[in-house]
Design a protein around this motif. Structure first.
Motif, PDB file in Angstrom:
ATOM      1  N   LEU A  36       0.834  -1.209   0.000  1.00  0.00           N
ATOM      2  CA  LEU A  36       0.000   0.000   0.000  1.00  0.00           C
ATOM      3  C   LEU A  36       0.867   1.256   0.000  1.00  0.00           C
ATOM      4  N   ARG A  37       1.897   1.274   0.824  1.00  0.00           N
ATOM      5  CA  ARG A  37       2.762   2.454   0.892  1.00  0.00           C
ATOM      6  C   ARG A  37       3.489   2.676  -0.431  1.00  0.00           C
ATOM      7  N   ARG A  38       3.929   1.602  -1.042  1.00  0.00           N
ATOM      8  CA  ARG A  38       4.680   1.739  -2.307  1.00  0.00           C
ATOM      9  C   ARG A  38       3.795   2.197  -3.466  1.00  0.00           C
ATOM     10  N   HIS A  39       2.498   1.896  -3.388  1.00  0.00           N
ATOM     11  CA  HIS A  39       1.604   2.240  -4.499  1.00  0.00           C
ATOM     12  C   HIS A  39       0.632   3.360  -4.125  1.00  0.00           C
ATOM     13  N   MET A  40       0.955   4.138  -3.126  1.00  0.00           N
ATOM     14  CA  MET A  40       0.053   5.187  -2.650  1.00  0.00           C
ATOM     15  C   MET A  40      -0.004   6.338  -3.668  1.00  0.00           C
ATOM     16  N   THR A  41      -1.094   6.379  -4.425  1.00  0.00           N
ATOM     17  CA  THR A  41      -1.339   7.444  -5.406  1.00  0.00           C
ATOM     18  C   THR A  41      -2.775   7.921  -5.232  1.00  0.00           C
ATOM     19  N   PRO A  42      -3.123   9.090  -5.788  1.00  0.00           N
ATOM     20  CA  PRO A  42      -4.495   9.607  -5.615  1.00  0.00           C
ATOM     21  C   PRO A  42      -5.580   8.645  -6.091  1.00  0.00           C
ATOM     22  N   ASP A  43      -5.265   7.823  -7.070  1.00  0.00           N
ATOM     23  CA  ASP A  43      -6.303   6.936  -7.625  1.00  0.00           C
ATOM     24  C   ASP A  43      -6.249   5.520  -7.061  1.00  0.00           C
ATOM     25  N   ILE A  44      -5.542   5.316  -5.935  1.00  0.00           N
ATOM     26  CA  ILE A  44      -5.350   3.959  -5.431  1.00  0.00           C
ATOM     27  C   ILE A  44      -6.672   3.256  -5.129  1.00  0.00           C
TER      28      ILE A  44
ATOM     29  N   ALA B  54      -5.473  -7.003  -8.331  1.00  0.00           N
ATOM     30  CA  ALA B  54      -4.490  -7.664  -9.196  1.00  0.00           C
ATOM     31  C   ALA B  54      -3.369  -6.724  -9.611  1.00  0.00           C
ATOM     32  N   GLU B  55      -3.628  -5.416  -9.605  1.00  0.00           N
ATOM     33  CA  GLU B  55      -2.614  -4.460 -10.027  1.00  0.00           C
ATOM     34  C   GLU B  55      -1.543  -4.243  -8.949  1.00  0.00           C
ATOM     35  N   LEU B  56      -1.924  -4.381  -7.672  1.00  0.00           N
ATOM     36  CA  LEU B  56      -0.990  -4.071  -6.587  1.00  0.00           C
ATOM     37  C   LEU B  56      -0.376  -5.319  -5.940  1.00  0.00           C
ATOM     38  N   MET B  57      -1.007  -6.457  -6.129  1.00  0.00           N
ATOM     39  CA  MET B  57      -0.583  -7.636  -5.377  1.00  0.00           C
ATOM     40  C   MET B  57       0.788  -8.148  -5.806  1.00  0.00           C
ATOM     41  N   THR B  58       1.463  -8.801  -4.874  1.00  0.00           N
ATOM     42  CA  THR B  58       2.681  -9.545  -5.179  1.00  0.00           C
ATOM     43  C   THR B  58       2.251 -10.935  -5.624  1.00  0.00           C
ATOM     44  N   ARG B  59       2.561 -11.275  -6.850  1.00  0.00           N
ATOM     45  CA  ARG B  59       2.117 -12.552  -7.401  1.00  0.00           C
ATOM     46  C   ARG B  59       2.975 -13.714  -6.877  1.00  0.00           C
ATOM     47  N   SER B  60       2.365 -14.900  -6.836  1.00  0.00           N
ATOM     48  CA  SER B  60       3.041 -16.128  -6.389  1.00  0.00           C
ATOM     49  C   SER B  60       3.800 -15.904  -5.082  1.00  0.00           C
ATOM     50  N   PRO B  61       3.096 -15.494  -4.027  1.00  0.00           N
ATOM     51  CA  PRO B  61       3.786 -15.231  -2.760  1.00  0.00           C
ATOM     52  C   PRO B  61       4.308 -16.522  -2.132  1.00  0.00           C
ATOM     53  N   TYR B  62       5.249 -16.368  -1.219  1.00  0.00           N
ATOM     54  CA  TYR B  62       5.764 -17.526  -0.502  1.00  0.00           C
ATOM     55  C   TYR B  62       4.635 -18.163   0.302  1.00  0.00           C
ATOM     56  N   SER B  63       4.566 -19.485   0.285  1.00  0.00           N
ATOM     57  CA  SER B  63       3.520 -20.192   1.013  1.00  0.00           C
ATOM     58  C   SER B  63       4.098 -21.443   1.659  1.00  0.00           C
ATOM     59  N   THR B  64       3.298 -22.063   2.506  1.00  0.00           N
ATOM     60  CA  THR B  64       3.713 -23.273   3.197  1.00  0.00           C
ATOM     61  C   THR B  64       2.501 -24.173   3.356  1.00  0.00           C
ATOM     62  N   VAL B  65       2.654 -25.225   4.147  1.00  0.00           N
ATOM     63  CA  VAL B  65       1.545 -26.141   4.423  1.00  0.00           C
ATOM     64  C   VAL B  65       1.314 -26.170   5.929  1.00  0.00           C
ATOM     65  N   PRO B  66       0.106 -26.474   6.382  1.00  0.00           N
ATOM     66  CA  PRO B  66      -0.168 -26.474   7.826  1.00  0.00           C
ATOM     67  C   PRO B  66       0.701 -27.438   8.619  1.00  0.00           C
ATOM     68  N   GLU B  67       1.215 -28.498   7.973  1.00  0.00           N
ATOM     69  CA  GLU B  67       1.992 -29.512   8.691  1.00  0.00           C
ATOM     70  C   GLU B  67       3.432 -29.086   8.971  1.00  0.00           C
ATOM     71  N   MET B  68       3.883 -28.001   8.383  1.00  0.00           N
ATOM     72  CA  MET B  68       5.260 -27.552   8.569  1.00  0.00           C
ATOM     73  C   MET B  68       5.491 -27.139  10.028  1.00  0.00           C
ATOM     74  N   LEU B  69       6.645 -27.516  10.602  1.00  0.00           N
ATOM     75  CA  LEU B  69       6.961 -27.079  11.950  1.00  0.00           C
ATOM     76  C   LEU B  69       7.039 -25.557  11.997  1.00  0.00           C
ATOM     77  N   ALA B  70       6.476 -24.976  13.040  1.00  0.00           N
ATOM     78  CA  ALA B  70       6.486 -23.522  13.164  1.00  0.00           C
ATOM     79  C   ALA B  70       7.906 -22.978  13.233  1.00  0.00           C
ATOM     80  N   SER B  71       8.815 -23.738  13.846  1.00  0.00           N
ATOM     81  CA  SER B  71      10.213 -23.298  13.924  1.00  0.00           C
ATOM     82  C   SER B  71      10.835 -23.212  12.533  1.00  0.00           C
ATOM     83  N   ALA B  72      10.468 -24.153  11.650  1.00  0.00           N
ATOM     84  CA  ALA B  72      10.967 -24.106  10.272  1.00  0.00           C
ATOM     85  C   ALA B  72      10.342 -22.936   9.517  1.00  0.00           C
TER      86      ALA B  72
END
Length: 337
Positions: free
Chosen positions: A269-277, A283-301
């Motif tokens: 939001l800060r990087r794309h802050m313009t009068p017409d935001i 889809a115009e502002l989002m970071t595509r293919s963000p990092y993801s995980t699975v629920p079974e992953m250890l929280a420490s990992a």
């Protein structure tokens, strides 16, 4: 006069720091040597008996009942705790209490693990007789191959004769170290044979630092309906409303099929802050293919992943659909970060 001499003798010992350290190092050296003898013995008949003992315990339909008297009993209590926490149902039965009614705790599906360095501990007599009479398998940890316990056991684990670290050869030191080490070896061999996993371990260790380390992403993540899910075609006014309605500092963007498409963070939001935001689409502002995980992953990992990638939120997916979001604050609250 005799009492004075005896008292004086008891007070005798290493008088300076150098002598105290020497006594400590000597103790460790003697016990280390004893463990070396145990390791060598495991390469011979003791190792063969060890395999039989683990297989006997693993095949039991009931519990493993550990027993021992005196120092062997104290060691037995620790072995019991290790076994119980690593997937082998076990409890400690005091031999004296066993002789006064607690033998009723022992069932035909159980296995008994009895510890006695000499193998001639009188208090074990009733447990030994009971195991023979009711055909309860008996595994023994003893140094007395020809002792009453050694001869009665279905699987005798005969420890090598070793020097006690006690300078008088009286206080059980090296001998109890060997008993404990062999008990640990039994527990770990059973753990591996059962395929015991960190997730299983967490069931028995929910508290403390260890419990925190075994938490998974699924344990800590925010789940639907408490997720700021938005569509790619939503305008940013609606996206910001969704973001402010939750405490994750982001919006998770999904496509028409409900699959994860991207993420919009406070930083975006800060990087794309313009009068017409407000009129722009997610889809115009989002970071595509963000990092993801699975629920079974250890929280420490997951914490390591977030630190490495310098992100504060990690989306959890099942298949391609987002099912949760883990925030760094949740890791901090759980005592992991």
């Amino acid at each position: 006069m005799t009492a004075q001499i005896a008292a004086s003798t008891l007070r005798r010992g290493p008088a300076d720091a150098k002598g105290i350290l020497a006594a400590g190092l000597r103790t460790l050296a003697i016990e280390t040597a004893g463990l070396g003898l145990l390791q060598e013995a495991m390469k011979g008949p003791l190792g063969e008996a060890f395999v039989r003992a683990v297989e006997t315990i693993h095949a039991a339909q009931g519990r493993l009942i550990v027993t021992g008297m005196g120092k062997s009993g104290h060691v037995g209590n620790k072995i019991t705790a290790t076994l119980a926490s690593t997937g082998t149902p076990a409890f400690f039965l005091h031999p004296a209490e066993a002789s006064h009614g607690d033998l009723g705790m022992v069932t035909s599906g159980d296995v008994i693990l009895a510890l006695s360095w000499s193998g001639e501990t009188a208090e074990l007599r009733d447990i030994i007789h009971y195991s023979r009479r009711h055909r309860v398998p008996l595994v023994a940890i003893t140094s007395g191959a020809g002792s009453a316990l050694g001869k009665a056991a279905d699987v005798p684990l005969i420890l090598p004769k070793v020097e006690e670290a006690c300078p008088h050869g009286l206080a059980p030191t090296t001998s109890t170290t060997l008993q404990l080490a062999l008990g640990d070896a039994v527990a770990i061999a059973l753990l591996e044979k059962r395929g015991f996993t960190p997730a299983n371990f967490h069931q028995f260790h929910p508290g403390g630092k260890l419990g925190a380390q075994l938490l998974t992403v699924g344990d800590l993540m925010k789940k639907a309906p408490d997720l700021p899910l938005v569509r790619e075609d939503m305008d940013m006014g609606a996206v910001i409303v969704a973001m402010t309605g939750h405490s994750l500092g982001c919006a998770i963007v999904v496509d028409s099929a409900g699959a994860l498409a991207g993420i919009i963070t406070d930083g975006d939001l800060r990087r794309h802050m313009t009068p017409d935001i407000m009129q722009r689409k997610a889809a115009e502002l989002m970071t595509r293919s963000p990092y993801s995980t699975v629920p079974e992953m250890l929280a420490s990992a997951a914490l390591k992943e977030m630190n490495d990638r310098k992100i504060s939120v990690l989306v959890a997916v099942e298949g391609e659909r987002p099912v949760g979001a883990l925030h760094m604050h949740a890791l901090l609250a759980a005592g992991i970060a």
